[in-house]
Each structure stands twice: as C-alpha cells, then as structure tokens.
Design a protein around this motif. Sequence first.
Motif, PDB file in Angstrom:
ATOM      1  N   ALA A  52       0.831  -1.197   0.000  1.00  0.00           N
ATOM      2  CA  ALA A  52       0.000   0.000   0.000  1.00  0.00           C
ATOM      3  C   ALA A  52       0.867   1.249   0.000  1.00  0.00           C
ATOM      4  O   ALA A  52       0.437   2.307  -0.468  1.00  0.00           O
ATOM      5  CB  ALA A  52      -0.922  -0.010   1.219  1.00  0.00           C
ATOM      6  N   GLN A  53       2.084   1.128   0.545  1.00  0.00           N
ATOM      7  CA  GLN A  53       3.033   2.236   0.522  1.00  0.00           C
ATOM      8  C   GLN A  53       3.630   2.355  -0.888  1.00  0.00           C
ATOM      9  O   GLN A  53       3.995   1.364  -1.501  1.00  0.00           O
ATOM     10  CB  GLN A  53       4.154   2.008   1.540  1.00  0.00           C
ATOM     11  N   ILE A  58      15.235  -8.931   5.471  1.00  0.00           N
ATOM     12  CA  ILE A  58      14.652  -8.865   4.129  1.00  0.00           C
ATOM     13  C   ILE A  58      14.164  -7.435   3.914  1.00  0.00           C
ATOM     14  O   ILE A  58      13.445  -6.882   4.764  1.00  0.00           O
ATOM     15  CB  ILE A  58      13.493  -9.864   3.974  1.00  0.00           C
ATOM     16  N   THR A  59      14.566  -6.845   2.800  1.00  0.00           N
ATOM     17  CA  THR A  59      14.149  -5.484   2.476  1.00  0.00           C
ATOM     18  C   THR A  59      12.858  -5.494   1.670  1.00  0.00           C
ATOM     19  O   THR A  59      12.732  -6.246   0.691  1.00  0.00           O
ATOM     20  CB  THR A  59      15.235  -4.758   1.660  1.00  0.00           C
ATOM     21  N   VAL A  60      11.901  -4.680   2.079  1.00  0.00           N
ATOM     22  CA  VAL A  60      10.710  -4.402   1.283  1.00  0.00           C
ATOM     23  C   VAL A  60      10.729  -2.902   1.005  1.00  0.00           C
ATOM     24  O   VAL A  60      10.489  -2.085   1.904  1.00  0.00           O
ATOM     25  CB  VAL A  60       9.417  -4.814   2.011  1.00  0.00           C
ATOM     26  N   VAL A  61      11.047  -2.558  -0.221  1.00  0.00           N
ATOM     27  CA  VAL A  61      11.232  -1.149  -0.587  1.00  0.00           C
ATOM     28  C   VAL A  61       9.929  -0.377  -0.337  1.00  0.00           C
ATOM     29  O   VAL A  61       8.845  -0.797  -0.744  1.00  0.00           O
ATOM     30  CB  VAL A  61      11.667  -1.031  -2.061  1.00  0.00           C
ATOM     31  N   TYR A  78      13.791   3.004   2.343  1.00  0.00           N
ATOM     32  CA  TYR A  78      13.398   3.984   1.322  1.00  0.00           C
ATOM     33  C   TYR A  78      11.948   4.424   1.512  1.00  0.00           C
ATOM     34  O   TYR A  78      11.143   4.451   0.576  1.00  0.00           O
ATOM     35  CB  TYR A  78      13.623   3.426  -0.088  1.00  0.00           C
ATOM     36  N   VAL A  79      11.621   4.753   2.760  1.00  0.00           N
ATOM     37  CA  VAL A  79      10.253   5.116   3.128  1.00  0.00           C
ATOM     38  C   VAL A  79      10.030   6.604   2.879  1.00  0.00           C
ATOM     39  O   VAL A  79      10.921   7.426   3.103  1.00  0.00           O
ATOM     40  CB  VAL A  79      10.009   4.784   4.616  1.00  0.00           C
TER      41      VAL A  79
END
Length: 547
Positions: free
Chosen positions: A327-328, A451-454, A459-460
């Motif tokens: 959603a972001q 684990i990265t979730v962009v 990178y928010v």
Amino acid sequence: MAKEPAAGAPAEAAAPGRERRPRFETLSGIEVKRCYGPEDVPGAAAARRLGVPGQWPSTRGIHDTMYRGRLWTMRQFAGFGTAEQTNRRFKYLLREGQTGLSVAFDFPTLLGYDSDHPMSEGEVGKLGVAVDTLADMEVLFDGIPLDQVSTSMTINGPAAMIFAMYLAAAEKQGVPFDRLRGTIQNDILKEYIAQNTYIFPPRPSMRIITDIFAFCADHVPQWNTVSISGYHIREAGSTAVQELAFTLANGFEYVRAGIEAGLDVDRFAPRLSFFFNVHNDFFEEIAKLRAARRIWAVEMRERFGAKDPRSWKMRFHCQTAGCTLTAQQPEINIVRVTLQALAAVLGGAQSLHTNSFDEALALPTEKAVRIALRTQQIIAEESGVTSTVDPLGGSYFVEWLTDEMERRARDYFRRIDELGGVIPAIEAGFFQKEIADASYRYQQQVESGEITVVGVNKYVLEEEEQPEILRVPDEVQQRQVQRLRDIRRTRDNRRVSQALRDLKAAARSGENLMPRLLECARAYATLGEMCDTLREVFGEYRDRAIF
C-alpha cells in the motif's frame, strides 16, 4: 600483483572480495554461492534431466517452439459488483488485447451462499462478482461468444455448481459443450491447506471432483477440469519450496482419486492444469517452475503409468504475487509485477495474470488493469525473450537451483507419505503448520530488516500520494438481492424442486452429480439451493485449530 586463477579452475578458486553480508540465500532459505560452474551440475545425468524443449521430462518447456509458435494466454483476473459491471470490464479488457477471461467471484459465491443469505451481508460484489443463478451467468457473458474465448473460473467448494451454470449459459448461446475451452479451479485440497473457502468434507469433495473428470472426458473434452493451485498456498505465507511440494502432492492425490474412481489415467490427466504464484526471488521462481514440470513428467510416467505424452506435460497458469504488493508507494508495484511476470515467462508459463499496482488498496481501476496488461504485452512484443526457447537453460546457477528445488520437494513428499498421504496430513494440520511457521519467519525477517521491502522498511516516504481507487457501493447488494427475488418468483418452482430432489438422490446413490447439477442450473435453481441440498447429504467441513 594478484595471481590470475589457472584456466579452467573452478570459479570459487578466485580470491574472495568483501561481500555485503555473511550469507546470501533465496526466500526459501537455500544458501546461494558466490558463483556457479560446471562442477555444480556434473555428468551425463544432468543432461538427461535437462533434455530438450517439448520432450520428456519437459524441464525446458512442454512445447518445442514455446513462444516462437504461440504466446502465452494473457488472462487478467476480473470481477466485482454485479454481472453487468463485470461484463463491461471483460469487454474492456478484450478490446485492450487480453486473450482469455478469468472470473473472480465474491465471498458469498465462493462459500456457496446466495446473496440474500444472512452470511452474505456486506460482502455481495465486494471482492468479486456475485453469481446466484444461471441468469447472472447469462448476463456475465452477454455478447461474449463462449466458443471463441477461453474462460477460467477461480472457484472451488461450489465449482461444480458454477460450472453447471456456465454449461447452461453456453447452451443458451447455442454453443456445443465440445467447443468450450477453459478451466475451473476446482482444487479443494488447497482450500483445506490455505484458502479456507471449502464447504464439504474432503472425501465427498473428492468424489465431486472425480465426477467432473468423468463428465468432461465424455462431454467437454477441451475443458481443464482442475487447476491445481500453489498460488493460494504461497499467498498464505509458504516458501517457494513448500508451494512446489504441496501443489504437486495435491496433484498426485487427484490422479490417485481419479484412478480409484475407475478412470484410466490417460482419460483425465491431459486435462489437469496447474496455477503457480510468482514471487520476488527471480531465479528461485524460474527454477521452481522448471522443477515442477520435470517432477510431474517423471511421476506421471513412472509412478502412475501414463502412456499418453499429454499426461506427462504440466500446463500451468501463473499470477504475480499479490502478497508482495504494498500500500506504501503503490506505483512501485509496477516494477515488482514486471519482474515477476518476466520470471513466469522465462519459466515457461502457458497463461499469465499480472496484478495491478493498486490492488493492495482496492480492486483495480481500469487504468491500473490496463498498465498490468500492457506489462505482459511489452514483455511479449518488445523484450526479445520470446525469440528462443528456455533462454536460461544450461545456466549453471539455474540448473543447480532447479535440481535443489526438486530435491527439497521430494523430501516433503516423503514426509507427507509418512503421514499417510495428503488428506491425513491435512487432518493432522501438517500443511497448515508448515505454512504458518514459514509465514512467521518471513515476517520476522522483514521486521528485523534482514529482508528489504522497498517503501515499507527501507526507502520510506514521509508523505505519500494515494491514487484513485475503485469502490463498490453498498447498493450493489440491494440490486443483486432484488434480481434474485425476481428469479425465484418467475421461474418454474416445481421444476426446481424436482431437480433438487434428483440431485439429493444422486448424492446418496453415488451417481455422477454433474447431469443433476446441470438440470438444476437449467431450472434456475440458486447456488445456495444446490449447495444446501448437498450439505444435507455430505455435511460441512469444520477446520481444527493449529497451534
């Protein structure tokens, strides 16, 4: 000066440089080395496992020409509100170049309830289209010739009833059954494992499925009678290895059920199809699809004795991973979907759905679904990846990872067999606990930053713009309930009552249910009436809690 490695030396012999982290691994936890070489896929056995496209064991694809001969079917999943609204979306997608239809049903329909049932309150048309009777099915495909389009319907517990309505709608159009092409998902085992839109207990549900096998073999020969789905297993939180293993284990269980029902394996196996999720780990997903084809080919020929080469060939649809959409910063989902779709194509899919960028917020808008469809079209027409078959075949890493995925899947097969097979393993909660544990581990890794979730944990943005979203108004339920009341008032209710009595008698006697369900559909019996009739005979399934 650093010494150059000797010619022909293994890639790992080079002096190691600094790396960003101490261990690299796939999302399934498979450790990945810095570099791969011929020592990782040695010997003649590797060449036999690889084979050539179009030939057993199908590692490189089920057709010798693959996309050089025909592109995959571009089949966008669609459905919301009333049948009229979804019909308009279907026609829009066909005008934009979609080559197959895929129907999303609302929750009441998925669970076998009519739109005016108390359990349906607030859910009618919200997450898919409401279908109560043949009248809805006629409107859903109004102006769409069913002999000219391939239709997929994602429904499981009441799959036989919805399929009967589709057949009756085809009759209304004057289309013979043998001209119909498409797929009914009809994969009840994964419902007990992951998605939970079941109605009846496992054993009567399996009986309904084998009834569909037999009926279609005789009357609807081009129809795929089950789409064995790993998609929902992955969406529930499984790893790629678990998705591969559990999906194929379910497939083998359907083959056993068909044989035990007295059907020749080559009579129904060519019409079994599969449905896989394509997640973010690009090479792991490609290896998963290649391993799945090979395992199926080997088991069908060597364990189940299938002699028709069509029975060995795994045909599958892919959908990009809804669980990866955020959603972001929703627009960046377009990039995720593109990479996932490319992995599906490089893995050899026969059919593909690409998710829309706004689906973490709501059902997709026309703009969003058009971009999703254009993503497939650009891959097909502009990328060049369709010019050669299995372009990653022979890659040391891809072949090693394909072998490793197969090895780990076979480890799961042994564990399932030790529990007595798929249904005992479901009843023991084995699949459910494995998936829950994997989902928990993944969430821990996201929250820790491993684990990265962009856009979520890196990178928010402090402030985000929200795109326009599609909203289904509450009035949809009122309109659908009124249509249902009108049908009940104007239909031949004596014919309906007799058709439902005949259905109950067939359920008790062991007679094939499809002809009786077809007569119910022709009489405009509702979905709920048909399901309630079978509930009286078969009962309802109640899941046990797993901790």
